[in-house]
Design an enzyme around this catalytic site. Structure first.
Site, mmCIF file in Angstrom:
data_model
loop_
_atom_site.group_PDB
_atom_site.id
_atom_site.type_symbol
_atom_site.label_atom_id
_atom_site.label_comp_id
_atom_site.label_asym_id
_atom_site.label_seq_id
_atom_site.Cartn_x
_atom_site.Cartn_y
_atom_site.Cartn_z
ATOM 1 N N ASN A 130 -8.700 13.104 -0.808
ATOM 2 C CA ASN A 130 -8.264 14.472 -1.070
ATOM 3 C C ASN A 130 -6.731 14.482 -1.118
ATOM 4 O OD1 ASN A 130 -7.470 17.149 -0.822
ATOM 5 N ND2 ASN A 130 -9.054 17.674 0.670
ATOM 6 N N HIS A 146 -11.092 20.711 -7.366
ATOM 7 C CA HIS A 146 -10.295 20.078 -6.314
ATOM 8 C C HIS A 146 -11.160 18.976 -5.686
ATOM 9 C CE1 HIS A 146 -8.175 19.194 -2.785
ATOM 10 N NE2 HIS A 146 -8.952 19.900 -1.970
ATOM 11 N N CYS A 161 -4.804 23.562 -1.050
ATOM 12 C CA CYS A 161 -5.522 22.809 -2.094
ATOM 13 C C CYS A 161 -5.845 23.649 -3.328
ATOM 14 C CB CYS A 161 -6.786 22.209 -1.525
ATOM 15 S SG CYS A 161 -6.461 21.142 -0.117
HETATM 16 N N1 COA Z 1 -16.457 8.514 11.379
HETATM 17 C C1 COA Z 1 -17.553 8.506 12.145
HETATM 18 N N2 COA Z 1 -17.998 9.601 12.774
HETATM 19 C C2 COA Z 1 -17.303 10.736 12.602
HETATM 20 C C3 COA Z 1 -16.150 10.791 11.822
HETATM 21 C C4 COA Z 1 -15.719 9.612 11.207
HETATM 22 N N3 COA Z 1 -14.641 9.569 10.439
HETATM 23 N N4 COA Z 1 -15.676 12.042 11.840
HETATM 24 C C5 COA Z 1 -16.505 12.761 12.602
HETATM 25 N N5 COA Z 1 -17.487 11.973 13.075
HETATM 26 C C6 COA Z 1 -18.597 12.311 13.952
HETATM 27 C C7 COA Z 1 -18.398 13.631 14.641
HETATM 28 O O1 COA Z 1 -17.613 13.446 15.785
HETATM 29 C C8 COA Z 1 -19.804 14.038 14.961
HETATM 30 O O2 COA Z 1 -20.188 13.364 16.115
HETATM 31 P P1 COA Z 1 -21.020 14.123 17.266
HETATM 32 O O3 COA Z 1 -22.257 14.602 16.579
HETATM 33 O O4 COA Z 1 -21.228 13.049 18.252
HETATM 34 O O5 COA Z 1 -20.115 15.206 17.702
HETATM 35 C C9 COA Z 1 -20.628 13.432 13.835
HETATM 36 O O6 COA Z 1 -19.774 12.481 13.202
HETATM 37 C C10 COA Z 1 -21.101 14.451 12.819
HETATM 38 O O7 COA Z 1 -20.013 15.240 12.448
HETATM 39 P P2 COA Z 1 -20.225 16.468 11.535
HETATM 40 O O8 COA Z 1 -19.006 17.274 11.641
HETATM 41 O O9 COA Z 1 -21.555 17.089 11.747
HETATM 42 O O10 COA Z 1 -20.287 15.778 10.098
HETATM 43 P P3 COA Z 1 -20.345 16.503 8.758
HETATM 44 O O11 COA Z 1 -21.595 16.124 8.080
HETATM 45 O O12 COA Z 1 -20.019 17.955 8.865
HETATM 46 O O13 COA Z 1 -19.122 15.833 7.995
HETATM 47 C C11 COA Z 1 -16.890 16.264 7.282
HETATM 48 C C12 COA Z 1 -17.802 15.991 8.469
HETATM 49 C C13 COA Z 1 -15.470 16.391 7.792
HETATM 50 C C14 COA Z 1 -16.999 15.101 6.318
HETATM 51 C C15 COA Z 1 -17.354 17.580 6.602
HETATM 52 O O14 COA Z 1 -17.474 18.586 7.543
HETATM 53 C C16 COA Z 1 -16.429 17.996 5.506
HETATM 54 O O15 COA Z 1 -16.264 17.315 4.532
HETATM 55 N N6 COA Z 1 -15.816 19.203 5.619
HETATM 56 C C17 COA Z 1 -14.886 19.670 4.647
HETATM 57 C C18 COA Z 1 -13.566 19.012 4.868
HETATM 58 C C19 COA Z 1 -12.645 19.175 3.697
HETATM 59 O O16 COA Z 1 -13.005 18.870 2.607
HETATM 60 N N7 COA Z 1 -11.448 19.652 3.994
HETATM 61 C C20 COA Z 1 -10.455 19.843 3.022
HETATM 62 C C21 COA Z 1 -10.804 21.001 2.156
HETATM 63 S S1 COA Z 1 -9.568 21.325 1.035
#
Ligand code: COA
Length: 335
Positions: free
Chosen positions: A290, A260, A120
């Site tokens: 993204n 990004h 990215c």
């Molecule tokens: N819908 C509903 N629930 C979801 C889910 C979805 N699409 N994806 C994950 N969950 C659940 C998880 O399983 C977790 O459940 P649990 O607590 O029972 O295990 C819960 O939601 C919380 O997940 P968590 O990982 O704490 O959420 P978060 O606040 O960290 O958000 C992301 C998750 C992926 C949105 C976040 O970590 C993120 O944006 N990370 C960066 C990713 C990114 O941008 N990548 C590309 C970079 S170039």
């Protein structure tokens, strides 16, 4: 003593264009595919919908459409292009380079062509590569294309990843610009210790494709969301500060940041750390998700078309992602 002093040319963007596939996949569509909700996706990421390429469309097809528009915007013909760089993590093939396929489609008969891979942050890397070719006088016009068909490497049963990404392409034509305009400074960085945080495990030389890797869905993108989130919030302020220091500029000199487009919350947290108004980060991920290597150019083109980018504006681009890698540059808009 006998050394040659070479005056480097000022290099800037002289044309932009983008292409968004027609098909829209909304959060409510995703609710029917995986255990998720519109509310969860919007509150965690800011994404409402994303574009998805047709089965028949490969990355080069999207790249070609964006490139045509950028060439038009720059009033440059394909024959004037000296080099095409396609920034992507979803190339048409391992080999040949996607850029070569685009070169042929465009009829850019004089252009060299290669792909660049740095997830990215790759579009910023590619702009800096292009800048150096032009600054030294080796080339006059370079086409930088960011293009992705991430939908083809997503596991559509994995809610951790499939909700985040989309397809699209953006292109920028670079050339010599007036004194005082163009790219002022950049910072490119990587921390490969984060290799496992965001990757497609199989299909490369580490783990060649077998029926087992296919069965185990190892050809799809895997991500440790929390780790990537923390990394991004830390490196955005860090790389932008380094770039501005090199340019002898302050945050208050910057008119618009084009980050990004990964996650609204990442950008919001970074803006707070930088003490810079969130509204000055141009965001369009709500409609596109993204799009990795294409995202900065897709946001930039939209901002430009909406009249938010004008001659003389100081812009910062900042990318971050798998590698882990991150990068930023500052430029004065030249047209
Ligand atoms: N819908 C509903 N629930 C979801 C889910 C979805 N699409 N994806 C994950 N969950 C659940 C998880 O399983 C977790 O459940 P649990 O607590 O029972 O295990 C819960 O939601 C919380 O997940 P968590 O990982 O704490 O959420 P978060 O606040 O960290 O958000 C992301 C998750 C992926 C949105 C976040 O970590 C993120 O944006 N990370 C960066 C990713 C990114 O941008 N990548 C590309 C970079 S170039």
């Amino acid at each position: 003593k006998g050394s040659i002093i070479m005056k480097l040319k000022n290099v800037g963007i002289i044309g932009v264009g983008s292409y968004k596939p027609e098909k829209i996949l909304t959060n409510s569509d995703l609710e029917k595919m995986v255990e998720t909700s519109n509310e969860w996706i919007v509150s965690r990421t800011g994404i409402e919908e994303r574009r998805i390429a047709e089965d028949s469309q490969a990355t080069s097809d999207l790249a070609y459409e964006a490139a045509k528009k950028a060439l038009e915007n720059a009033k440059v013909s394909p024959e004037e292009i000296d080099l095409i760089i396609v920034a992507t993590m979803t190339p048409d093939y391992f080999t040949p380079a996607t850029a070569a396929i685009v070169q042929d489609k465009l009829g850019a008969t004089k252009a060299a062509a290669f792909d660049l891979s740095s997830a990215c942050s790759v579009q910023v890397y590619a702009l800096v590569v292009a800048q150096n070719f032009i600054a030294t006088g080796a080339y006059k016009k370079v086409l930088v294309i960011g293009a992705e068909t991430l939908s083809k490497v997503l596991d559509w049963t994995d809610r951790n990843t499939c909700i985040l990404f989309g397809d699209g392409a953006s292109a920028m034509v670079l050339g010599e610009v007036e004194e005082g305009y163009g790219i002022k400074a950049f910072h490119l960085a990587a921390d490969g210790s984060g290799e496992q945080a965001l990757l497609v495990p199989a299909g490369g030389s580490r783990k060649p494709a077998t029926s087992e890797t296919v069965e185990n869905k190892e050809h799809f993108l895997k991500m440790n969301g929390k780790e990537v989130f923390k990394f991004a919030v830390t490196v955005i302020p860090d790389t932008v500060a380094k770039t501005l220091e090199k340019a002898g500029m302050e945050m208050s000199d910057i008119d618009l940041i084009v980050p990004h487009q990964a996650n609204y919350r990442i950008v919001s947290a970074a803006a707070k750390k930088m003490n810079y108004p969130e509204e000055k980060f141009y965001m369009n991920l709500n409609k596109l998700g993204n799009t990795s290597g294409a995202s900065i150019g897709l946001a930039l083109t939209e901002a430009y078309e909406n009249g938010l980018v004008k001659k003389g504006d100081n812009l910062v681009f900042v990318g971050f992602g798998a590698g882990l890698s991150y990068a930023s540059l500052v430029l004065k808009w030249a047209y």
